[in-house]
Design a protein around this motif. Structure first.
Motif, PDB file in Angstrom:
ATOM      1  N   LYS A 267      20.046 -19.412  33.692  1.00 48.48           N
ATOM      2  CA  LYS A 267      20.127 -20.743  33.091  1.00 48.48           C
ATOM      3  C   LYS A 267      20.700 -21.755  34.084  1.00 48.48           C
ATOM      4  O   LYS A 267      20.226 -22.892  34.157  1.00 48.48           O
ATOM      5  CB  LYS A 267      20.980 -20.695  31.821  1.00 48.48           C
TER       6      LYS A 267
ATOM      7  N   LYS B 119      18.720 -24.997  35.573  1.00 50.50           N
ATOM      8  CA  LYS B 119      19.286 -26.340  35.476  1.00 50.50           C
ATOM      9  C   LYS B 119      19.351 -27.011  36.846  1.00 50.50           C
ATOM     10  O   LYS B 119      18.997 -28.184  36.992  1.00 50.50           O
ATOM     11  CB  LYS B 119      20.685 -26.267  34.862  1.00 50.50           C
TER      12      LYS B 119
ATOM     13  N   VAL C 141      12.663 -26.211  32.800  1.00 46.89           N
ATOM     14  CA  VAL C 141      12.930 -26.233  31.368  1.00 46.89           C
ATOM     15  C   VAL C 141      12.711 -24.828  30.803  1.00 46.89           C
ATOM     16  O   VAL C 141      11.664 -24.220  31.020  1.00 46.89           O
ATOM     17  CB  VAL C 141      12.000 -27.243  30.647  1.00 46.89           C
ATOM     18  N   LEU C 142      13.716 -24.312  30.078  1.00 51.65           N
ATOM     19  CA  LEU C 142      13.624 -22.995  29.456  1.00 51.65           C
ATOM     20  C   LEU C 142      13.446 -23.175  27.954  1.00 51.65           C
ATOM     21  O   LEU C 142      14.401 -23.394  27.223  1.00 51.65           O
ATOM     22  CB  LEU C 142      14.896 -22.179  29.741  1.00 51.65           C
ATOM     23  N   ASN C 143      12.207 -23.103  27.491  1.00 51.16           N
ATOM     24  CA  ASN C 143      11.913 -23.288  26.072  1.00 51.16           C
ATOM     25  C   ASN C 143      11.895 -21.997  25.280  1.00 51.16           C
ATOM     26  O   ASN C 143      12.146 -21.991  24.088  1.00 51.16           O
ATOM     27  CB  ASN C 143      10.560 -23.987  25.890  1.00 51.16           C
ATOM     28  N   ASN C 144      11.561 -20.881  25.951  1.00 50.82           N
ATOM     29  CA  ASN C 144      11.416 -19.622  25.222  1.00 50.82           C
ATOM     30  C   ASN C 144      11.718 -18.443  26.143  1.00 50.82           C
ATOM     31  O   ASN C 144      12.093 -18.629  27.299  1.00 50.82           O
ATOM     32  CB  ASN C 144      10.002 -19.509  24.631  1.00 50.82           C
ATOM     33  N   GLU C 145      11.559 -17.241  25.614  1.00 56.26           N
ATOM     34  CA  GLU C 145      11.854 -16.037  26.393  1.00 56.26           C
ATOM     35  C   GLU C 145      10.947 -15.910  27.618  1.00 56.26           C
ATOM     36  O   GLU C 145      11.365 -15.427  28.657  1.00 56.26           O
ATOM     37  CB  GLU C 145      11.689 -14.772  25.527  1.00 56.26           C
ATOM     38  N   ARG C 146       9.714 -16.349  27.476  1.00 53.26           N
ATOM     39  CA  ARG C 146       8.772 -16.260  28.599  1.00 53.26           C
ATOM     40  C   ARG C 146       9.278 -17.091  29.775  1.00 53.26           C
ATOM     41  O   ARG C 146       9.236 -16.647  30.920  1.00 53.26           O
ATOM     42  CB  ARG C 146       7.391 -16.741  28.134  1.00 53.26           C
ATOM     43  N   ASP C 147       9.780 -18.292  29.504  1.00 58.51           N
ATOM     44  CA  ASP C 147      10.325 -19.137  30.570  1.00 58.51           C
ATOM     45  C   ASP C 147      11.556 -18.495  31.208  1.00 58.51           C
ATOM     46  O   ASP C 147      11.716 -18.524  32.434  1.00 58.51           O
ATOM     47  CB  ASP C 147      10.707 -20.520  30.022  1.00 58.51           C
TER      48      ASP C 147
ATOM     49  N   THR D 236      11.695 -17.299  35.135  1.00 58.20           N
ATOM     50  CA  THR D 236      12.735 -17.843  36.004  1.00 58.20           C
ATOM     51  C   THR D 236      13.603 -16.730  36.564  1.00 58.20           C
ATOM     52  O   THR D 236      13.974 -16.748  37.740  1.00 58.20           O
ATOM     53  CB  THR D 236      13.597 -18.868  35.237  1.00 58.20           C
TER      54      THR D 236
END
Length: 129
Positions: A70, A74, A79-85, A89
């Protein structure tokens, strides 16, 4: 993180046995070294059951690695919208760490090679630089 298991559907929306107007509370535990799963305490069987992350290919990740992911996102404006993101990352971050390891090893070996080259060459010539 979204966790899913067929066992939980049975308890979804369950009311408290003594207070029918209140929602029933359940106990979950997790291992901070692997947040890809949580453990649900079944109140009827008095036994914990593993509940995996909704993403089936989610890597084994510690709580600290999630925080680092995270923070990395940042800093790099991802942008981390869901588990896939989060998963993508995290894998990118691991790949960068591996590349840095390789580069560090090559820089170290190059420094050793440079140190082994003499300052003067036969004929009295000196090394420049």
């Amino acid at each position: 993180m979204i966790y899913e298991n067929a066992l939980l559907r049975r308890y979804s929306g369950a009311k408290h046995p003594d207070y029918p107007t209140r929602a029933r509370t359940f106990y979950f535990s997790y291992d901070p070294r692997d947040i890809s799963a949580v453990y649900f305490l079944d109140p009827d069987l008095n036994r914990y059951f593993e509940v995996r992350c909704k993403q089936p290919d989610f890597p084994s990740m510690s709580q600290w690695e999630l925080r680092a992911t995270k923070r990395f996102a940042k800093q790099n404006k991802v942008v981390l919208n869901n588990e896939r993101d989060i998963m993508n990352t995290f894998r990118l971050m691991r790949r960068l760490v591996e590349e840095e390891k390789v580069q560090t090893k090559s820089v170290r070996s190059e420094a050793v090679k440079q140190a082994s080259v003499p300052d003067t060459f036969p004929g009295g010539l000196r090394k420049v630089g």
